[in-house]
Design an enzyme around this catalytic site. Structure first.
Site, short mmCIF file in Angstrom:
data_model
loop_
_atom_site.label_atom_id
_atom_site.label_comp_id
_atom_site.label_asym_id
_atom_site.label_seq_id
_atom_site.Cartn_x
_atom_site.Cartn_y
_atom_site.Cartn_z
CD GLU A 230 14.00 -10.04 6.58
OE1 GLU A 230 13.15 -9.13 6.49
OE2 GLU A 230 14.05 -10.80 7.54
CD GLU B 244 14.28 -5.17 8.38
OE1 GLU B 244 15.37 -4.56 8.21
OE2 GLU B 244 13.85 -6.03 7.59
N1 CO8 Z 1 5.85 0.62 1.89
C1 CO8 Z 1 4.83 1.25 1.26
N2 CO8 Z 1 5.02 2.12 0.25
C2 CO8 Z 1 6.30 2.38 -0.13
C3 CO8 Z 1 7.40 1.74 0.49
C4 CO8 Z 1 7.13 0.81 1.55
N3 CO8 Z 1 8.11 0.15 2.17
N4 CO8 Z 1 8.53 2.19 -0.09
C5 CO8 Z 1 8.15 3.08 -1.05
N5 CO8 Z 1 6.81 3.18 -1.08
C6 CO8 Z 1 6.00 4.03 -1.96
C7 CO8 Z 1 6.12 5.51 -1.57
O1 CO8 Z 1 5.24 5.83 -0.52
C8 CO8 Z 1 5.75 6.18 -2.89
O2 CO8 Z 1 4.35 6.15 -3.02
P1 CO8 Z 1 3.59 7.47 -3.62
O3 CO8 Z 1 4.15 7.66 -5.00
O4 CO8 Z 1 2.14 7.07 -3.60
O5 CO8 Z 1 3.92 8.60 -2.72
C9 CO8 Z 1 6.33 5.22 -3.94
O6 CO8 Z 1 6.51 3.96 -3.27
C10 CO8 Z 1 7.67 5.69 -4.46
O7 CO8 Z 1 8.53 5.89 -3.35
P2 CO8 Z 1 9.35 7.25 -3.11
O8 CO8 Z 1 8.67 8.40 -3.78
O9 CO8 Z 1 9.65 7.36 -1.66
O10 CO8 Z 1 10.68 6.92 -3.93
P3 CO8 Z 1 12.13 7.48 -3.64
O11 CO8 Z 1 12.99 7.03 -4.77
O12 CO8 Z 1 12.10 8.94 -3.32
O13 CO8 Z 1 12.62 6.72 -2.28
C11 CO8 Z 1 12.99 4.82 -0.87
C12 CO8 Z 1 12.76 5.34 -2.31
C13 CO8 Z 1 14.33 5.35 -0.33
C14 CO8 Z 1 13.04 3.30 -0.97
C15 CO8 Z 1 11.84 5.30 0.03
O14 CO8 Z 1 10.61 5.04 -0.64
C16 CO8 Z 1 11.82 4.60 1.35
O15 CO8 Z 1 12.59 4.93 2.23
N6 CO8 Z 1 10.92 3.59 1.51
C17 CO8 Z 1 10.78 2.87 2.76
C18 CO8 Z 1 11.85 1.81 2.90
C19 CO8 Z 1 11.67 1.06 4.19
O16 CO8 Z 1 11.99 1.55 5.26
N7 CO8 Z 1 11.11 -0.16 4.10
C20 CO8 Z 1 10.80 -0.98 5.26
C21 CO8 Z 1 11.96 -1.85 5.56
S1 CO8 Z 1 11.75 -2.72 7.07
C22 CO8 Z 1 10.97 -4.14 6.64
O17 CO8 Z 1 10.89 -4.47 5.50
C23 CO8 Z 1 10.42 -5.02 7.69
C24 CO8 Z 1 9.64 -4.55 8.81
C25 CO8 Z 1 9.06 -3.16 8.88
C26 CO8 Z 1 8.45 -2.84 10.21
C27 CO8 Z 1 7.90 -1.44 10.33
C28 CO8 Z 1 7.39 -1.15 11.74
C29 CO8 Z 1 6.88 0.25 11.92
#
Ligand code: CO8
Length: 245
Positions: free
Chosen positions: A115, A135
């Site tokens: 976004e 989302e």
């Molecule tokens: N928020 C907080 N921390 C995050 C996020 C996030 N969105 N994404 C990644 N991180 C952190 C991980 O926890 C990790 O931290 P640590 O090393 O301390 O364990 C670090 O970043 C590295 O991440 P990964 O080890 O997971 O890295 P990968 O390469 O294995 O995976 C991904 C990358 C696929 C991006 C995975 O991290 C992931 O799926 N992240 C979440 C993505 C997501 O769903 N984002 C939210 C989108 S929705 C939105 O933006 C709007 C509204 C949300 C509403 C929620 C209501 C419940």
């Protein structure tokens, strides 16, 4: 260089660099980042020396992996967490910046990250960029303008497919969709954005702002109203050239 906790802010040769800077969390968008971005964008908006801004991400792996899920998950409810975010209307601020905004994206461009990119005017992507809207799968809808900005860029059915099925797309597909202007080899997205920014910065800043205003505001008008807007801007320009003010 700025002293914000989650955003780096630099200014060089009329170009502002706004860097999302939480690499340890893939630049996830937190309440703190909301406040920092609000201050930075307000500064950009008010600074006539800035002719164009580049928005980029500091992490090797991501432009922005969306909203900070740790904040959402520790809030009493996702709705409550979202209400906190709405206390500052960052998204309207993004869309009201008069100077062109260029998003230079790479890696994960998810949720709020997608976004943010969609709130910019031009998007340059590294080959490794992946775009997604998780989302609905999290039980919520995008709240950073995405339900409105993204369909305006890629159309209704493509937006709905991404939203309703959480299908992620590659930079190549994003280019085919018209979501990104250009795809460049990995690691060259900021340089490519800079080249575009330098070109824009070399032009008359008022003409640049007026062109952006005419296009972005005209899109929400009828053709007739849009043509009137263009005419008004052109006449204002002629008058100011004639009178020198
Ligand atoms: N928020 C907080 N921390 C995050 C996020 C996030 N969105 N994404 C990644 N991180 C952190 C991980 O926890 C990790 O931290 P640590 O090393 O301390 O364990 C670090 O970043 C590295 O991440 P990964 O080890 O997971 O890295 P990968 O390469 O294995 O995976 C991904 C990358 C696929 C991006 C995975 O991290 C992931 O799926 N992240 C979440 C993505 C997501 O769903 N984002 C939210 C989108 S929705 C939105 O933006 C709007 C509204 C949300 C509403 C929620 C209501 C419940």
């Amino acid at each position: 260089m700025s002293a914000f906790e989650t955003v780096l802010y630099e200014k060089k040769d009329h170009i502002a660099y706004v860097t999302l800077n939480r690499p340890q969390a893939l630049n996830a968008y937190s309440v703190r980042m909301r406040d920092d971005l609000y201050q930075v964008l307000s500064a950009v908006k008010d600074d006539d020396e800035i002719r164009v801004a580049i928005v980029r991400g500091a992490s090797d792996k991501a432009f922005c992996a969306g909203a900070d899920l740790t904040e959402f998950l520790t809030a009493p409810s996702a709705i409550k967490a979202r209400q906190i975010r709405f206390r500052r209307d960052l998204w309207r601020l993004f869309l009201s910046v008069p100077q062109p905004l260029i998003a230079a994206v790479h890696g994960y461009v998810l949720g709020s990250g997608m976004e943010i990119a969609a709130s910019c005017d031009i998007r340059i992507a590294s080959e490794n960029a992946q775009f997604g809207l998780p989302e609905v799968g999290l039980g919520i809808i995008p709240g950073a303008g995405g339900t409105q900005t993204i369909p305006r860029l890629i159309g209704t059915s493509r937006s709905l497919e991404m939203l309703l099925t959480n299908r992620w797309i590659s930079s190549a597909e994003a280019h085919t969709f018209g979501l990104v202007n250009r795809v460049v080899p990995n690691g060259q997205h900021v340089r490519a954005a800079e080249e575009i920014a330098q070109k824009i910065a070399s032009f008359d800043p008022l003409a640049v702002r007026e062109a952006k205003y005419a296009v972005t505001h005209g899109l929400d008008m009828s053709l007739e109203q849009g043509l009137e807007l263009e005419k008004r801007l052109t006449l204002m320009r002629r008058r100011s050239v004639r009178t020198g003010v």
